[in-house]
Design a protein around this motif. Structure first.
Motif, PDB file in Angstrom:
ATOM      1  N   ASP A  39      -4.625  -6.534 -20.974  1.00 44.06           N
ATOM      2  CA  ASP A  39      -3.223  -5.501 -20.991  1.00 44.06           C
ATOM      3  C   ASP A  39      -3.314  -4.173 -21.084  1.00 44.06           C
ATOM      4  N   VAL A  40      -4.364  -3.395 -21.119  1.00 42.00           N
ATOM      5  CA  VAL A  40      -4.492  -2.172 -20.728  1.00 42.00           C
ATOM      6  C   VAL A  40      -4.908  -1.473 -20.234  1.00 42.00           C
ATOM      7  N   LEU A  41      -6.576  -2.180 -19.741  1.00 41.26           N
ATOM      8  CA  LEU A  41      -7.524  -1.601 -18.835  1.00 41.26           C
ATOM      9  C   LEU A  41      -6.780  -1.935 -17.442  1.00 41.26           C
ATOM     10  N   MET A  42      -6.905  -3.422 -17.494  1.00 40.08           N
ATOM     11  CA  MET A  42      -7.286  -4.280 -16.261  1.00 40.08           C
ATOM     12  C   MET A  42      -5.666  -3.274 -15.278  1.00 40.08           C
ATOM     13  N   PRO A  43      -4.038  -2.881 -16.087  1.00 40.25           N
ATOM     14  CA  PRO A  43      -3.516  -2.420 -15.638  1.00 40.25           C
ATOM     15  C   PRO A  43      -3.604  -0.835 -14.664  1.00 40.25           C
ATOM     16  N   LEU A  44      -4.641   0.138 -15.415  1.00 41.33           N
ATOM     17  CA  LEU A  44      -4.826   0.483 -14.974  1.00 41.33           C
ATOM     18  C   LEU A  44      -6.327   0.828 -14.579  1.00 41.33           C
ATOM     19  N   VAL A  45      -7.145   0.038 -14.074  1.00 42.21           N
ATOM     20  CA  VAL A  45      -7.982   0.072 -13.295  1.00 42.21           C
ATOM     21  C   VAL A  45      -6.578  -0.592 -11.837  1.00 42.21           C
ATOM     22  N   GLY A  46      -6.166  -2.110 -11.518  1.00 44.85           N
ATOM     23  CA  GLY A  46      -5.179  -1.924 -11.218  1.00 44.85           C
ATOM     24  C   GLY A  46      -4.842  -0.385 -10.382  1.00 44.85           C
ATOM     25  N   MET A  47      -3.823   0.383 -11.009  1.00 48.98           N
ATOM     26  CA  MET A  47      -3.492   1.771 -10.322  1.00 48.98           C
ATOM     27  C   MET A  47      -4.854   2.730  -9.627  1.00 48.98           C
ATOM     28  N   VAL A  48      -5.489   2.401 -10.645  1.00 42.78           N
ATOM     29  CA  VAL A  48      -6.729   3.870  -9.980  1.00 42.78           C
ATOM     30  C   VAL A  48      -7.235   2.860  -8.190  1.00 42.78           C
ATOM     31  N   THR A  49      -7.554   1.588  -8.119  1.00 48.53           N
ATOM     32  CA  THR A  49      -7.378   0.988  -6.990  1.00 48.53           C
ATOM     33  C   THR A  49      -5.631   1.135  -5.803  1.00 48.53           C
ATOM     34  N   GLY A  50      -5.304   1.267  -6.320  1.00 49.93           N
ATOM     35  CA  GLY A  50      -3.790   0.799  -5.351  1.00 49.93           C
ATOM     36  C   GLY A  50      -3.765  -0.636  -5.825  1.00 49.93           C
ATOM     37  N   ASN A  51      -3.147  -0.589  -7.268  1.00 51.02           N
ATOM     38  CA  ASN A  51      -2.652  -1.590  -7.485  1.00 51.02           C
ATOM     39  C   ASN A  51      -3.012  -3.239  -6.984  1.00 51.02           C
ATOM     40  N   VAL A  52      -4.293  -3.308  -7.283  1.00 47.64           N
ATOM     41  CA  VAL A  52      -4.736  -4.882  -6.890  1.00 47.64           C
ATOM     42  C   VAL A  52      -5.189  -5.220  -8.064  1.00 47.64           C
ATOM     43  N   ASP A  53      -4.798  -6.261  -8.282  1.00 46.56           N
ATOM     44  CA  ASP A  53      -4.297  -8.232  -8.499  1.00 46.56           C
ATOM     45  C   ASP A  53      -6.254  -8.443  -8.961  1.00 46.56           C
ATOM     46  N   PHE A  54      -6.571  -8.534  -9.525  1.00 50.99           N
ATOM     47  CA  PHE A  54      -7.984  -9.370  -9.237  1.00 50.99           C
ATOM     48  C   PHE A  54      -7.915 -10.420  -8.596  1.00 50.99           C
ATOM     49  N   THR A  55      -7.522 -10.870 -10.110  1.00 46.80           N
ATOM     50  CA  THR A  55      -7.342 -12.320 -10.415  1.00 46.80           C
ATOM     51  C   THR A  55      -6.972 -13.669  -9.326  1.00 46.80           C
ATOM     52  N   SER A  56      -5.930 -12.401  -8.473  1.00 46.82           N
ATOM     53  CA  SER A  56      -5.277 -13.421  -7.199  1.00 46.82           C
ATOM     54  C   SER A  56      -5.857 -13.626  -5.732  1.00 46.82           C
ATOM     55  N   LEU A  57      -7.445 -11.500  -6.033  1.00 45.58           N
ATOM     56  CA  LEU A  57      -8.571 -12.324  -5.033  1.00 45.58           C
ATOM     57  C   LEU A  57      -8.477 -13.201  -4.442  1.00 45.58           C
ATOM     58  N   ALA A  58      -8.519 -14.246  -3.301  1.00 42.95           N
ATOM     59  CA  ALA A  58      -9.583 -15.287  -2.950  1.00 42.95           C
ATOM     60  C   ALA A  58      -9.738 -15.097  -1.946  1.00 42.95           C
ATOM     61  N   PHE A  59     -10.969 -16.192  -1.499  1.00 36.35           N
ATOM     62  CA  PHE A  59     -11.079 -16.277   0.215  1.00 36.35           C
ATOM     63  C   PHE A  59     -11.447 -17.590   0.677  1.00 36.35           C
ATOM     64  N   GLN A  60     -10.665 -18.256   1.993  1.00 28.86           N
ATOM     65  CA  GLN A  60     -10.645 -19.018   2.127  1.00 28.86           C
ATOM     66  C   GLN A  60     -11.114 -19.618   2.956  1.00 28.86           C
TER      67      GLN A  60
END
Length: 131
Positions: A39-60
Motif C-alpha cells: 500500500d505504501v512502497l510499491m505504488p512509489l516504486v511503480g511511480m518511479v518505474t513508470g507505473n509498472v505493476d510487478f505482480t502482473s509481469l509474466a512470460f508465456q
C-alpha cells in the motif's frame, strides 16, 4: 495416561510457549509489513518505474492450453517483501541490542563502604581502654 501427561509437559515448556508467541507476533508483523509494501512502497516504486505493476509481469512459453506461464512479477514482489521484512527485523534487533548494551554498560552503584577491619578493631580497643 502417561502419553497425554508427557505431551502436556512438552507443550507447556517455556520454549514451546515462547515459540508460539513468536509465530503469532510474526504473523501479525508480516501483515503490517505486507501492507507497508503493497500500500505504501510499491505504488512509489511503480511511480518511479513508470507505473509498472510487478505482480502482473509474466512470460508465456508456448501457445494454447499447454503454454507455461512464468509469473516472475510475483517473484519480484515477494523478493521486495522479503528485503523489507529482513530490514525491519534488522532494525528492530539493532534497537533491542542497543538497549541491552546500555543496561550492561550501566555501572552498578557502589555500595557504601563500611569501616575496615582495622578501624573496627581500633574502635574496640579504644572503647576497652576507656573502661
Amino acid at each position: 495416561m502417561g502419553f497425554i501427561k508427557e505431551f502436556k509437559e512438552f507443550a507447556m515448556k517455556g520454549n514451546v510457549m515462547d515459540m508460539a508467541v513468536g509465530v503469532i507476533i510474526g504473523g501479525a508483523f508480516g501483515k503490517i509489513v505486507s501492507s507497508l509494501v503493497d500500500d505504501v512502497l510499491m505504488p512509489l516504486v511503480g511511480m518511479v518505474t513508470g507505473n509498472v505493476d510487478f505482480t502482473s509481469l509474466a512470460f508465456q512459453i508456448g501457445e494454447g492450453e499447454g503454454a507455461a506461464v512464468l509469473k516472475y512479477g510475483n517473484f519480484i514482489q515477494n523478493t521486495v517483501d522479503f528485503i523489507i521484512v529482513a530490514f525491519c527485523i534488522f532494525l528492530m534487533l539493532k534497537g533491542i541490542n542497543k538497549l541491552n548494551r546500555k543496561k550492561e554498560e550501566a555501572p552498578a552503584p557502589e555500595e557504601p563502604k563500611g569501616p575496615t577491619q582495622e578501624e573496627l578493631l581500633a574502635e574496640i580497643r579504644d572503647l576497652l581502654k576507656k573502661k
